[in-house]
Design a protein around this motif. Sequence first.
Motif, PDB file in Angstrom:
ATOM      1  N   PHE A 200      42.533  22.644  37.992  1.00  0.00           N
ATOM      2  CA  PHE A 200      41.595  23.203  38.822  1.00  0.00           C
ATOM      3  C   PHE A 200      42.402  23.857  40.186  1.00  0.00           C
ATOM      4  CE2 PHE A 200      39.150  19.607  36.821  1.00  0.00           C
ATOM      5  CZ  PHE A 200      38.166  20.300  36.494  1.00  0.00           C
ATOM      6  N   PHE A 201      41.629  24.911  40.693  1.00  0.00           N
ATOM      7  CA  PHE A 201      42.511  25.588  41.695  1.00  0.00           C
ATOM      8  C   PHE A 201      41.597  25.646  42.926  1.00  0.00           C
ATOM      9  CE2 PHE A 201      43.231  29.988  43.438  1.00  0.00           C
ATOM     10  CZ  PHE A 201      44.528  29.452  44.173  1.00  0.00           C
ATOM     11  N   THR A 202      42.261  25.472  44.247  1.00  0.00           N
ATOM     12  CA  THR A 202      41.468  25.559  45.191  1.00  0.00           C
ATOM     13  C   THR A 202      42.520  26.156  46.473  1.00  0.00           C
ATOM     14  OG1 THR A 202      40.042  24.255  47.085  1.00  0.00           O
ATOM     15  CG2 THR A 202      42.375  23.345  46.646  1.00  0.00           C
ATOM     16  N   LEU A 203      41.779  26.938  47.404  1.00  0.00           N
ATOM     17  CA  LEU A 203      42.507  27.930  48.135  1.00  0.00           C
ATOM     18  C   LEU A 203      41.816  27.966  49.459  1.00  0.00           C
ATOM     19  CD1 LEU A 203      44.039  30.557  48.791  1.00  0.00           C
ATOM     20  CD2 LEU A 203      42.079  31.807  47.841  1.00  0.00           C
ATOM     21  N   GLY A 204      42.499  28.264  50.464  1.00  0.00           N
ATOM     22  CA  GLY A 204      42.054  28.438  51.935  1.00  0.00           C
ATOM     23  C   GLY A 204      42.853  27.904  53.065  1.00  0.00           C
ATOM     24  N   SER A 205      42.591  28.171  54.238  1.00  0.00           N
ATOM     25  CA  SER A 205      43.606  27.959  55.345  1.00  0.00           C
ATOM     26  C   SER A 205      43.445  26.342  55.185  1.00  0.00           C
ATOM     27  CB  SER A 205      43.022  28.259  56.690  1.00  0.00           C
ATOM     28  OG  SER A 205      41.647  28.102  56.723  1.00  0.00           O
ATOM     29  N   ASP A 259      47.855  37.654  47.232  1.00  0.00           N
ATOM     30  CA  ASP A 259      46.747  37.913  46.814  1.00  0.00           C
ATOM     31  C   ASP A 259      46.797  37.978  45.201  1.00  0.00           C
ATOM     32  OD1 ASP A 259      45.155  37.686  49.116  1.00  0.00           O
ATOM     33  OD2 ASP A 259      45.285  39.820  49.652  1.00  0.00           O
ATOM     34  N   SER A 260      47.914  38.738  44.932  1.00  0.00           N
ATOM     35  CA  SER A 260      48.008  39.300  43.276  1.00  0.00           C
ATOM     36  C   SER A 260      48.373  37.591  42.704  1.00  0.00           C
ATOM     37  CB  SER A 260      49.335  39.870  43.174  1.00  0.00           C
ATOM     38  OG  SER A 260      49.207  41.198  43.769  1.00  0.00           O
ATOM     39  N   GLU A 261      48.905  36.581  43.218  1.00  0.00           N
ATOM     40  CA  GLU A 261      48.960  35.261  42.313  1.00  0.00           C
ATOM     41  C   GLU A 261      47.692  34.708  42.401  1.00  0.00           C
ATOM     42  OE1 GLU A 261      53.806  34.401  43.766  1.00  0.00           O
ATOM     43  OE2 GLU A 261      52.176  34.094  45.371  1.00  0.00           O
ATOM     44  N   VAL A 262      46.798  34.637  43.735  1.00  0.00           N
ATOM     45  CA  VAL A 262      45.640  34.063  43.612  1.00  0.00           C
ATOM     46  C   VAL A 262      44.952  34.647  42.482  1.00  0.00           C
ATOM     47  CG1 VAL A 262      43.357  34.000  44.872  1.00  0.00           C
ATOM     48  CG2 VAL A 262      45.533  33.685  46.209  1.00  0.00           C
ATOM     49  N   LYS A 263      44.907  35.999  42.381  1.00  0.00           N
ATOM     50  CA  LYS A 263      44.204  36.464  41.217  1.00  0.00           C
ATOM     51  C   LYS A 263      44.452  35.791  39.946  1.00  0.00           C
ATOM     52  CE  LYS A 263      41.594  41.006  39.892  1.00  0.00           C
ATOM     53  NZ  LYS A 263      41.622  42.427  40.224  1.00  0.00           N
ATOM     54  N   SER A 264      45.734  35.793  39.686  1.00  0.00           N
ATOM     55  CA  SER A 264      46.162  35.358  38.473  1.00  0.00           C
ATOM     56  C   SER A 264      45.892  33.778  38.225  1.00  0.00           C
ATOM     57  CB  SER A 264      47.859  35.128  38.347  1.00  0.00           C
ATOM     58  OG  SER A 264      48.308  36.717  38.204  1.00  0.00           O
ATOM     59  N   LEU A 265      45.938  32.964  39.340  1.00  0.00           N
ATOM     60  CA  LEU A 265      45.477  31.443  39.308  1.00  0.00           C
ATOM     61  C   LEU A 265      43.948  31.260  39.176  1.00  0.00           C
ATOM     62  CD1 LEU A 265      47.861  30.564  42.387  1.00  0.00           C
ATOM     63  CD2 LEU A 265      47.857  29.454  40.043  1.00  0.00           C
ATOM     64  N   MET A 266      43.235  32.147  39.710  1.00  0.00           N
ATOM     65  CA  MET A 266      41.792  32.312  39.679  1.00  0.00           C
ATOM     66  C   MET A 266      41.396  32.512  38.225  1.00  0.00           C
ATOM     67  SD  MET A 266      40.250  33.716  42.975  1.00  0.00           S
ATOM     68  CE  MET A 266      39.962  33.019  44.475  1.00  0.00           C
ATOM     69  N   LEU A 286      33.515  33.874  45.802  1.00  0.00           N
ATOM     70  CA  LEU A 286      33.140  35.154  45.258  1.00  0.00           C
ATOM     71  C   LEU A 286      34.173  36.153  44.609  1.00  0.00           C
ATOM     72  CD1 LEU A 286      30.371  36.768  45.728  1.00  0.00           C
ATOM     73  CD2 LEU A 286      31.210  37.799  47.857  1.00  0.00           C
ATOM     74  N   GLU A 287      35.308  35.810  45.017  1.00  0.00           N
ATOM     75  CA  GLU A 287      36.551  36.368  44.274  1.00  0.00           C
ATOM     76  C   GLU A 287      36.623  35.925  42.947  1.00  0.00           C
ATOM     77  OE1 GLU A 287      39.522  37.568  48.637  1.00  0.00           O
ATOM     78  OE2 GLU A 287      39.378  35.338  47.452  1.00  0.00           O
ATOM     79  N   ALA A 288      36.576  34.609  43.084  1.00  0.00           N
ATOM     80  CA  ALA A 288      36.897  33.938  41.607  1.00  0.00           C
ATOM     81  C   ALA A 288      35.697  34.310  40.646  1.00  0.00           C
ATOM     82  CB  ALA A 288      36.647  32.273  41.884  1.00  0.00           C
ATOM     83  N   LEU A 289      34.499  34.483  41.100  1.00  0.00           N
ATOM     84  CA  LEU A 289      33.555  35.038  40.308  1.00  0.00           C
ATOM     85  C   LEU A 289      33.879  36.276  39.734  1.00  0.00           C
ATOM     86  CD1 LEU A 289      30.067  33.866  41.917  1.00  0.00           C
ATOM     87  CD2 LEU A 289      31.138  32.827  39.827  1.00  0.00           C
ATOM     88  N   SER A 290      34.401  37.148  40.667  1.00  0.00           N
ATOM     89  CA  SER A 290      34.824  38.559  40.288  1.00  0.00           C
ATOM     90  C   SER A 290      35.489  38.747  39.042  1.00  0.00           C
ATOM     91  CB  SER A 290      35.047  39.396  41.261  1.00  0.00           C
ATOM     92  OG  SER A 290      36.374  38.950  42.016  1.00  0.00           O
ATOM     93  N   VAL A 291      36.628  37.558  38.796  1.00  0.00           N
ATOM     94  CA  VAL A 291      37.227  37.697  37.829  1.00  0.00           C
ATOM     95  C   VAL A 291      37.036  36.728  36.543  1.00  0.00           C
ATOM     96  CG1 VAL A 291      39.290  38.207  38.933  1.00  0.00           C
ATOM     97  CG2 VAL A 291      38.922  35.951  38.757  1.00  0.00           C
ATOM     98  N   GLY A 292      35.772  36.339  36.746  1.00  0.00           N
ATOM     99  CA  GLY A 292      35.282  35.385  35.570  1.00  0.00           C
ATOM    100  C   GLY A 292      35.530  34.009  35.655  1.00  0.00           C
ATOM    101  N   ALA A 293      35.948  33.588  36.603  1.00  0.00           N
ATOM    102  CA  ALA A 293      36.255  32.062  36.764  1.00  0.00           C
ATOM    103  C   ALA A 293      34.681  31.451  37.095  1.00  0.00           C
ATOM    104  CB  ALA A 293      37.328  31.819  38.093  1.00  0.00           C
ATOM    105  N   LYS A 294      34.906  29.974  36.791  1.00  0.00           N
ATOM    106  CA  LYS A 294      33.790  29.204  37.045  1.00  0.00           C
ATOM    107  C   LYS A 294      34.054  28.817  38.505  1.00  0.00           C
ATOM    108  CE  LYS A 294      33.054  27.674  32.259  1.00  0.00           C
ATOM    109  NZ  LYS A 294      33.153  26.272  31.218  1.00  0.00           N
ATOM    110  N   ILE A 295      32.964  28.287  39.231  1.00  0.00           N
ATOM    111  CA  ILE A 295      33.155  27.973  40.412  1.00  0.00           C
ATOM    112  C   ILE A 295      32.434  26.597  41.002  1.00  0.00           C
ATOM    113  CG2 ILE A 295      33.619  30.273  41.626  1.00  0.00           C
ATOM    114  CD1 ILE A 295      30.724  30.083  42.879  1.00  0.00           C
ATOM    115  N   ILE A 296      32.930  25.593  41.417  1.00  0.00           N
ATOM    116  CA  ILE A 296      32.326  24.451  41.804  1.00  0.00           C
ATOM    117  C   ILE A 296      32.610  24.711  43.262  1.00  0.00           C
ATOM    118  CG2 ILE A 296      32.641  21.851  41.841  1.00  0.00           C
ATOM    119  CD1 ILE A 296      34.069  22.222  39.166  1.00  0.00           C
TER     120      ILE A 296
END
Length: 355
Positions: A200-205, A259-266, A286-296
């Motif tokens: 599972f991946f999480t991101l943020g300040s 951002d490029s690494e985030v996209k890969s992780l998502m 929203l970024e995660a949804l755009s690459v087809g990831a499921k979001i919780i």
Amino acid sequence: MQKKLLINGNFLCRNLTGIERFAFEICRQFDILLEDETTGLAISILVPANAKIVPDYKNISLIYGTELKSFPRWDLFYFSKMCKKLDAAGLNFSNTAPLGKNCGYAFLHDIYAADFPGDFNSFKDKLIRFYSCFHYKNIARNAKKIFTVSEFSKKQIQKAYNVPENRICVIPNGWDHFKNIEEDDKIFEKFPVLTQKPFFFTLGSLQKRKNLKWISEYAKNHPDQTFAISGKTIGGMKSEEIGDLSLLNNVVLLGYVSDSEVKSLMKKCLAFVFPSYYEGFGIPPLEALSVGAKIIVAKSASLPEIYKKSAHYIDSGSTNCDLNAILNEEVCSSEEILNEFTYKNSAKKLYEALK
């Protein structure tokens, strides 16, 4: 005669968080809009001499100012002085604005410091809260028009500062910047464990409201599930759970990732987890949804308003659940949400409101 709009370029000197991303993307879309506009607004950006990044615009004018050595001095005094000199209305993206009648047009993305005073405990945190609330009140009282990013934030601002309906307008965030980002799978060479186990991946300040406490408690109780956490501390209000997370074998702390690494992780995660208990909008899911990831996401603040039935939901105050089981629940397609929340749509709405 064209109306003049001067944008506060303070965001060009700030660390890139959601607010700065919003400013960059709206300005980029404004520049595209102006290609087809023969009347309406003449838009300029007041650029600090020491700006970290200065985008290349075709239709937005760049006016270079002095060095930005102090955000309060720039926001409260210098920017308003330049608006008067150029006979232009000011637009402020960053939750700050000049004082009183010089306030201009301003965004309040959220009023976190007013709504969660208990998150600000240290002396530095309290100074940040005081400064934030000072600007909230000034903008609420004096802005020609207040802009915010969700109906949730709009209601919070109205309730806290008794703002009439006709003085506040919702201009949401978007995800379309993510289309131009190339994936970078080298992140998996740095952290090979993520290629060996589903994660599972999480991101943020790394702030309290991002609720890493939830991840810490959940991961401790589910040692068979792996979590990858990225982000860095922005300003004060650092989450106290970083130390606890570093002791867990099933948590991988990635630090700052591009951002490029985030996209890969998502794209490769089991799901993107966003347990924040307070968000004015919340761009990463929203970024995660755009690459087809499921979001919780947490069923808190603006998140149910934005993500509706396209997300799986958790209680931000309770870890009494199983994420794998939650992922088996049916959700709706994200197509409608991705079509609605774009910076292109938001820039058009903001441009018309300002015109």
